[in-house]
Design an enzyme around this catalytic site. Structure first.
Site, PDB file in Angstrom:
ATOM      1  N   LYS A  62     139.367 -16.081  22.162  1.00 47.98           N
ATOM      2  CA  LYS A  62     138.770 -15.436  20.992  1.00 47.98           C
ATOM      3  C   LYS A  62     139.709 -15.630  19.691  1.00 47.98           C
ATOM      4  O   LYS A  62     140.922 -14.854  19.962  1.00 47.98           O
ATOM      5  CB  LYS A  62     138.133 -14.252  21.088  1.00 47.98           C
ATOM      6  CG  LYS A  62     137.622 -13.577  19.793  1.00 47.98           C
ATOM      7  CD  LYS A  62     136.901 -12.338  20.088  1.00 47.98           C
ATOM      8  CE  LYS A  62     136.047 -11.946  18.644  1.00 47.98           C
ATOM      9  NZ  LYS A  62     135.366 -10.483  18.977  1.00 47.98           N
ATOM     10  N   LYS A 101     135.467 -18.658  21.451  1.00 48.49           N
ATOM     11  CA  LYS A 101     134.925 -18.315  20.227  1.00 48.49           C
ATOM     12  C   LYS A 101     135.915 -18.437  19.060  1.00 48.49           C
ATOM     13  O   LYS A 101     136.904 -17.804  19.313  1.00 48.49           O
ATOM     14  CB  LYS A 101     134.428 -16.873  20.266  1.00 48.49           C
ATOM     15  CG  LYS A 101     133.810 -16.163  19.139  1.00 48.49           C
ATOM     16  CD  LYS A 101     133.609 -14.831  19.569  1.00 48.49           C
ATOM     17  CE  LYS A 101     132.718 -14.000  18.441  1.00 48.49           C
ATOM     18  NZ  LYS A 101     132.421 -12.563  18.791  1.00 48.49           N
TER      19      LYS A 101
HETATM   20  C1  PBG Z   1     134.067  -8.244  17.691  1.00 50.39           C
HETATM   21  C2  PBG Z   1     133.179  -9.283  17.479  1.00 50.39           C
HETATM   22  C3  PBG Z   1     133.458 -10.255  16.652  1.00 50.39           C
HETATM   23  C4  PBG Z   1     132.229 -11.134  16.629  1.00 50.39           C
HETATM   24  C5  PBG Z   1     131.310 -10.372  17.597  1.00 50.39           C
HETATM   25  N1  PBG Z   1     131.992  -9.228  17.980  1.00 50.39           N
HETATM   26  C6  PBG Z   1     134.519 -10.732  15.649  1.00 50.39           C
HETATM   27  C7  PBG Z   1     135.107  -9.847  14.728  1.00 50.39           C
HETATM   28  O1  PBG Z   1     134.799  -8.984  14.020  1.00 50.39           O
HETATM   29  O2  PBG Z   1     136.359  -9.871  14.880  1.00 50.39           O
HETATM   30  C8  PBG Z   1     131.675 -12.071  15.583  1.00 50.39           C
HETATM   31  C9  PBG Z   1     130.326 -12.710  15.769  1.00 50.39           C
HETATM   32  C10 PBG Z   1     129.966 -13.473  14.793  1.00 50.39           C
HETATM   33  O3  PBG Z   1     130.761 -13.845  13.800  1.00 50.39           O
HETATM   34  O4  PBG Z   1     128.964 -13.988  14.852  1.00 50.39           O
HETATM   35  N2  PBG Z   1     133.617  -7.024  18.683  1.00 50.39           N
END
Ligand code: PBG
Length: 322
Positions: A195, A247
């Protein structure tokens, strides 16, 4: 003269192109992310996506079943009053995430895979994915203990899959151990393995009313690091991840292909909020063909190696695939 070799023969008619297609997207591999709060509301940077309340998320879950989707990914969005330094509502039984899981599971039973985000950022007053030490740094090992509690609470509420997304080292092992100790051996872990610290999470942060100041670069990965994506995935596999995720998706197809090449478990990719918003915004201006762009983007993610795609277009895409 040697004859011209003609790949175009396989592109002559739609039936031929359909038959020889190398990549087919199926509704059962699509997962629909959903935000659930006390009150429903619009998300201005994600036209077409709404924050649900407990009643509307149940309606949407039924729609997901009807569309033949693989699953849903739930994000609890607490009221501001329920945020604190530790993210306590992340694991309390009455926390928004647990209530959302219970409501959806109650409605759909085993007709969908009910997944939930296992991360504290929505629940902490500072907006980080973990707890802070006295110097304000995210404390990895103290956070693991809270993730373990959160996963157990989510499993207790009925989640089929918990999804640690906070990028703490050791999070998969800590969660696996806690789930097993609490009698949840059947609950699977979808690990956000690779991620990246991405600008494309912007609209999501609006959706969950993020309070984050600063950034997540001490735990999310540097966008330029490709090898590190495989390293992170390998570690999660060793720790017992049942599925691994990359991701964001579209800008990380190389990482996705790398992870797919080494993974012995299903590989997921998350087409994140900014990927969604970009296509929606361009389409709204008439600068891009919306349906074609959505289909191309999801197909490309599958082509690169994703077995499962999390996308805000899941239901609509499934409708087009019928
Ligand atoms: C963090 C989280 C994020 C997303 C889902 N869970 C990223 C973040 O804020 O760093 C991103 C999902 C999206 O952008 O669709 N728990």
């Amino acid at each position: 003269m040697t004859p011209i070799i003609r790949p175009r023969r396989l592109r002559t008619i739609p039936a031929m192109r359909r038959m020889v297609a190398e990549t087919r997207v199926h509704p059962s591999q699509l997962v629909w992310p959903m935000f659930v709060g006390e009150d429903a509301g619009a998300i201005s940077s994600m036209p077409g996506v709404h924050r649900h309340d407990l009643a509307s998320v149940v309606v949407a879950a039924h729609e997901a079943v009807d569309a033949g989707l693989g699953g849903v990914m739930l994000f609890g969005v607490p009221d501001d009053a329920h945020k604190d330094e530790q993210g306590t509502h992340g694991w309390l039984p009455e926390g928004m995430g647990q209530r959302a899981v219970a409501a959806v599971r109650d409605a759909v039973g085993d007709d969908l895979v009910v997944m939930v985000d296992t991360c504290l950022d929505e629940f902490t007053s500072h907006g980080h994915c973990g707890v802070l030490d006295e110097r304000g740094r995210v404390d990895n090992d103290a956070t693991l203990e809270l993730y373990a509690r959160m996963a157990v609470a989510q499993a207790g509420a009925g989640a089929h899959v918990v999804s640690p997304s906070g990028m703490m080292d050791g999070q998969v092992a800590a969660i696996r151990e806690a789930l097993d100790a609490d009698g949840h051996a059947d609950v699977a872990i979808l690990a956000y393995a690779a991620k990246y610290a991405s600008a494309f999470y912007g609209p999501f942060r609006e959706a969950v009313a993020s309070t984050l100041q600063g950034d997540r670069r001490t735990y999310q990965q540097d966008p330029g690091n490709r090898r590190e994506g495989s390293r992170e995935a390998r570690l999660d596999l060793v720790e017992g991840a049942d599925m691994v995720m990359v991701k964001p998706a579209s800008h990380y197809l190389d990482v996705l292909a790398d992870v797919a090449a080494i993974s012995e478990v299903p590989v997921a990719a998350y087409q994140v909020s900014g990927e969604y918003a970009m296509i929606e915004a361009a389409a709204e201006r008439g600068w891009i063909n919306r349906r074609a762009a959505v289909e191309e983007s999801v197909t490309s993610i599958v082509r690169a190696g994703a077995d499962i795609v999390l996308t805000y277009w899941a239901k609509e895409m499934a409708g087009w695939l019928k």
